[in-house]
Design a protein around this motif. Structure first.
Motif, PDB file in Angstrom:
ATOM      1  N   LEU A   1       0.857  -1.182   0.000  1.00  0.00           N
ATOM      2  CA  LEU A   1       0.000   0.000   0.000  1.00  0.00           C
ATOM      3  C   LEU A   1       0.893   1.232   0.000  1.00  0.00           C
ATOM      4  O   LEU A   1       1.649   1.454   0.935  1.00  0.00           O
ATOM      5  N   TYR A   2       0.810   2.034  -1.062  1.00  0.00           N
ATOM      6  CA  TYR A   2       1.710   3.172  -1.161  1.00  0.00           C
ATOM      7  C   TYR A   2       0.965   4.491  -1.262  1.00  0.00           C
ATOM      8  O   TYR A   2      -0.214   4.540  -1.579  1.00  0.00           O
ATOM      9  N   HIS A   3       1.675   5.544  -0.971  1.00  0.00           N
ATOM     10  CA  HIS A   3       1.191   6.920  -1.105  1.00  0.00           C
ATOM     11  C   HIS A   3       1.604   7.407  -2.490  1.00  0.00           C
ATOM     12  O   HIS A   3       2.660   7.008  -2.994  1.00  0.00           O
TER      13      HIS A   3
ATOM     14  N   ASP B   1      -4.909   1.817  -3.047  1.00  0.00           N
ATOM     15  CA  ASP B   1      -6.043   1.351  -2.257  1.00  0.00           C
ATOM     16  C   ASP B   1      -6.141  -0.159  -2.460  1.00  0.00           C
ATOM     17  O   ASP B   1      -6.274  -0.631  -3.585  1.00  0.00           O
ATOM     18  N   PRO B   2      -6.049  -0.933  -1.395  1.00  0.00           N
ATOM     19  CA  PRO B   2      -6.059  -2.386  -1.560  1.00  0.00           C
ATOM     20  C   PRO B   2      -7.412  -2.910  -2.014  1.00  0.00           C
ATOM     21  O   PRO B   2      -8.447  -2.381  -1.637  1.00  0.00           O
TER      22      PRO B   2
ATOM     23  N   THR C   1      -7.670 -11.699   0.886  1.00  0.00           N
ATOM     24  CA  THR C   1      -6.878 -12.080   2.046  1.00  0.00           C
ATOM     25  C   THR C   1      -5.413 -12.064   1.631  1.00  0.00           C
ATOM     26  O   THR C   1      -5.030 -12.705   0.645  1.00  0.00           O
ATOM     27  N   TYR C   2      -4.618 -11.345   2.376  1.00  0.00           N
ATOM     28  CA  TYR C   2      -3.194 -11.231   2.093  1.00  0.00           C
ATOM     29  C   TYR C   2      -2.416 -11.601   3.346  1.00  0.00           C
ATOM     30  O   TYR C   2      -2.878 -11.373   4.464  1.00  0.00           O
ATOM     31  N   ASP C   3      -1.251 -12.169   3.133  1.00  0.00           N
ATOM     32  CA  ASP C   3      -0.401 -12.491   4.278  1.00  0.00           C
ATOM     33  C   ASP C   3       0.105 -11.217   4.947  1.00  0.00           C
ATOM     34  O   ASP C   3       0.175 -11.137   6.164  1.00  0.00           O
ATOM     35  N   TYR C   4       0.457 -10.241   4.129  1.00  0.00           N
ATOM     36  CA  TYR C   4       1.068  -9.017   4.648  1.00  0.00           C
ATOM     37  C   TYR C   4       0.429  -7.778   4.034  1.00  0.00           C
ATOM     38  O   TYR C   4       0.031  -7.789   2.874  1.00  0.00           O
ATOM     39  N   LEU C   5       0.391  -6.729   4.819  1.00  0.00           N
ATOM     40  CA  LEU C   5       0.132  -5.381   4.319  1.00  0.00           C
ATOM     41  C   LEU C   5       1.410  -4.607   4.608  1.00  0.00           C
ATOM     42  O   LEU C   5       1.807  -4.464   5.762  1.00  0.00           O
ATOM     43  N   ILE C   6       2.074  -4.152   3.559  1.00  0.00           N
ATOM     44  CA  ILE C   6       3.280  -3.344   3.717  1.00  0.00           C
ATOM     45  C   ILE C   6       2.897  -1.920   3.358  1.00  0.00           C
ATOM     46  O   ILE C   6       2.539  -1.626   2.216  1.00  0.00           O
ATOM     47  N   ARG C   7       2.928  -1.049   4.345  1.00  0.00           N
ATOM     48  CA  ARG C   7       2.618   0.363   4.115  1.00  0.00           C
ATOM     49  C   ARG C   7       3.888   1.058   3.664  1.00  0.00           C
ATOM     50  O   ARG C   7       4.889   1.045   4.365  1.00  0.00           O
ATOM     51  N   TRP C   8       3.829   1.687   2.496  1.00  0.00           N
ATOM     52  CA  TRP C   8       4.980   2.397   1.949  1.00  0.00           C
ATOM     53  C   TRP C   8       4.615   3.876   1.828  1.00  0.00           C
ATOM     54  O   TRP C   8       4.274   4.366   0.777  1.00  0.00           O
ATOM     55  N   GLY C   9       4.612   4.547   2.983  1.00  0.00           N
ATOM     56  CA  GLY C   9       4.296   5.965   3.021  1.00  0.00           C
ATOM     57  C   GLY C   9       2.810   6.275   3.143  1.00  0.00           C
ATOM     58  O   GLY C   9       2.423   7.427   3.204  1.00  0.00           O
ATOM     59  N   SER C  10       1.965   5.284   3.185  1.00  0.00           N
ATOM     60  CA  SER C  10       0.519   5.514   3.231  1.00  0.00           C
ATOM     61  C   SER C  10      -0.045   5.168   4.605  1.00  0.00           C
ATOM     62  O   SER C  10       0.138   4.059   5.098  1.00  0.00           O
ATOM     63  N   ARG C  11      -0.760   6.140   5.178  1.00  0.00           N
ATOM     64  CA  ARG C  11      -1.466   5.892   6.440  1.00  0.00           C
ATOM     65  C   ARG C  11      -2.934   5.563   6.189  1.00  0.00           C
ATOM     66  O   ARG C  11      -3.699   5.359   7.114  1.00  0.00           O
ATOM     67  N   ARG C  12      -3.331   5.521   4.926  1.00  0.00           N
ATOM     68  CA  ARG C  12      -4.728   5.308   4.540  1.00  0.00           C
ATOM     69  C   ARG C  12      -5.266   3.975   5.069  1.00  0.00           C
ATOM     70  O   ARG C  12      -4.583   2.971   5.059  1.00  0.00           O
TER      71      ARG C  12
ATOM     72  N   PRO D   1      -7.480   0.785   4.599  1.00  0.00           N
ATOM     73  CA  PRO D   1      -8.040   0.046   3.454  1.00  0.00           C
ATOM     74  C   PRO D   1      -9.563   0.160   3.443  1.00  0.00           C
ATOM     75  O   PRO D   1     -10.203   0.087   4.490  1.00  0.00           O
ATOM     76  N   THR D   2     -10.139   0.337   2.256  1.00  0.00           N
ATOM     77  CA  THR D   2     -11.585   0.499   2.148  1.00  0.00           C
ATOM     78  C   THR D   2     -12.300  -0.820   1.926  1.00  0.00           C
ATOM     79  O   THR D   2     -13.495  -0.914   2.150  1.00  0.00           O
ATOM     80  N   GLY D   3     -11.597  -1.827   1.476  1.00  0.00           N
ATOM     81  CA  GLY D   3     -12.232  -3.117   1.217  1.00  0.00           C
ATOM     82  C   GLY D   3     -12.682  -3.787   2.498  1.00  0.00           C
ATOM     83  O   GLY D   3     -11.917  -3.946   3.434  1.00  0.00           O
ATOM     84  N   ARG D   4     -13.938  -4.176   2.547  1.00  0.00           N
ATOM     85  CA  ARG D   4     -14.485  -4.788   3.763  1.00  0.00           C
ATOM     86  C   ARG D   4     -13.847  -6.139   4.071  1.00  0.00           C
ATOM     87  O   ARG D   4     -13.762  -6.545   5.213  1.00  0.00           O
ATOM     88  N   THR D   5     -13.434  -6.829   3.031  1.00  0.00           N
ATOM     89  CA  THR D   5     -12.860  -8.152   3.267  1.00  0.00           C
ATOM     90  C   THR D   5     -11.338  -8.120   3.238  1.00  0.00           C
ATOM     91  O   THR D   5     -10.706  -9.161   3.180  1.00  0.00           O
ATOM     92  N   PHE D   6     -10.755  -6.951   3.265  1.00  0.00           N
ATOM     93  CA  PHE D   6      -9.294  -6.853   3.263  1.00  0.00           C
ATOM     94  C   PHE D   6      -8.794  -7.107   4.682  1.00  0.00           C
ATOM     95  O   PHE D   6      -9.005  -6.311   5.582  1.00  0.00           O
ATOM     96  N   ARG D   7      -8.153  -8.257   4.872  1.00  0.00           N
ATOM     97  CA  ARG D   7      -7.683  -8.623   6.211  1.00  0.00           C
ATOM     98  C   ARG D   7      -6.294  -9.252   6.120  1.00  0.00           C
ATOM     99  O   ARG D   7      -6.170 -10.478   6.053  1.00  0.00           O
TER     100      ARG D   7
END
Length: 186
Positions: free
Chosen positions: A3-5, A26-27, A31-42, A44-50
């Motif tokens: 997830l980047y800015h 925006d993811p 289902t993902y093993d990892y969320l790597i934030r690269w400058g983004s504090r946003r 995630p809007t997806g309800r099933t994004f976990r």
């Protein structure tokens, strides 16, 4: 998911290619093993994004972009930093026992490209500079680098180089307004 800015897009593209993972501003649901934030504090809007694990929390990113907090975090971790303070009464003339001595740099709470720097050479300059959020001891610099570290590994190194001559040739302030930019080292 990476997830980047929008401002980190160039670096994200390289990292995305290296990791071979999904990525974007925006993811998507999934289902993902990892969320790597690269400058983004946003958020995630997806309800099933976990994601199962998050690297770089919104708080960690805020601490990196809020320069006083970043200086404090580095200092508390034992990483050398220039002296800094929020208390202008702790600044004094060279040779005094003040925590910081002139020259110092007045800085805003958050800033980029050095656009907020107030050079403070004497006490009167503090009054003239306005409301700085914090002050940092000026340190003469011959060479300056920005090192991006992820999970203990160095990902990228940039050197601050003079790209263009600017009208303001103040040797104390090496910011983009004065023609200085971070670029790949020579």
């Amino acid at each position: 998911f990476l997830l980047y800015h929008p401002l980190t897009r160039k670096t994200e593209q390289r990292l995305h290619s290296y990791l071979g993972c999904d990525g974007g501003e925006d993811p998507v649901n999934g289902t993902y093993d990892y969320l790597i934030r690269w400058g983004s504090r946003r958020r995630p809007t997806g309800r099933t994004f976990r994601p199962e694990e998050v690297v770089n929390s919104p708080r960690a990113i805020r601490n990196a972009t809020q320069k006083f907090d970043a200086l404090n975090s580095l200092s508390l971790a034992g990483i050398p930093t220039p002296a800094f303070t929020r208390d202008k009464d702790r600044i004094g003339p060279p040779g005094s026992d003040a925590a910081l001595t002139y020259p110092v740099l007045g800085r805003d709470k958050s800033h980029s490209a050095g656009s907020d720097i107030d050079l403070i050479m004497q006490e009167r300059d503090i009054e003239l500079s306005g409301q700085s959020h914090h002050y940092v001891q000026y340190e003469p610099v011959a060479t300056e680098f920005r090192v991006q570290v992820f999970n203990g590994d160095v990902l990228k190194v940039h050197e601050k180089l003079l790209r263009t001559e600017a009208d303001n040739d103040d040797p104390h302030i090496r910011n983009s307004e004065n023609g200085w930019v971070f670029a790949n080292p020579r």
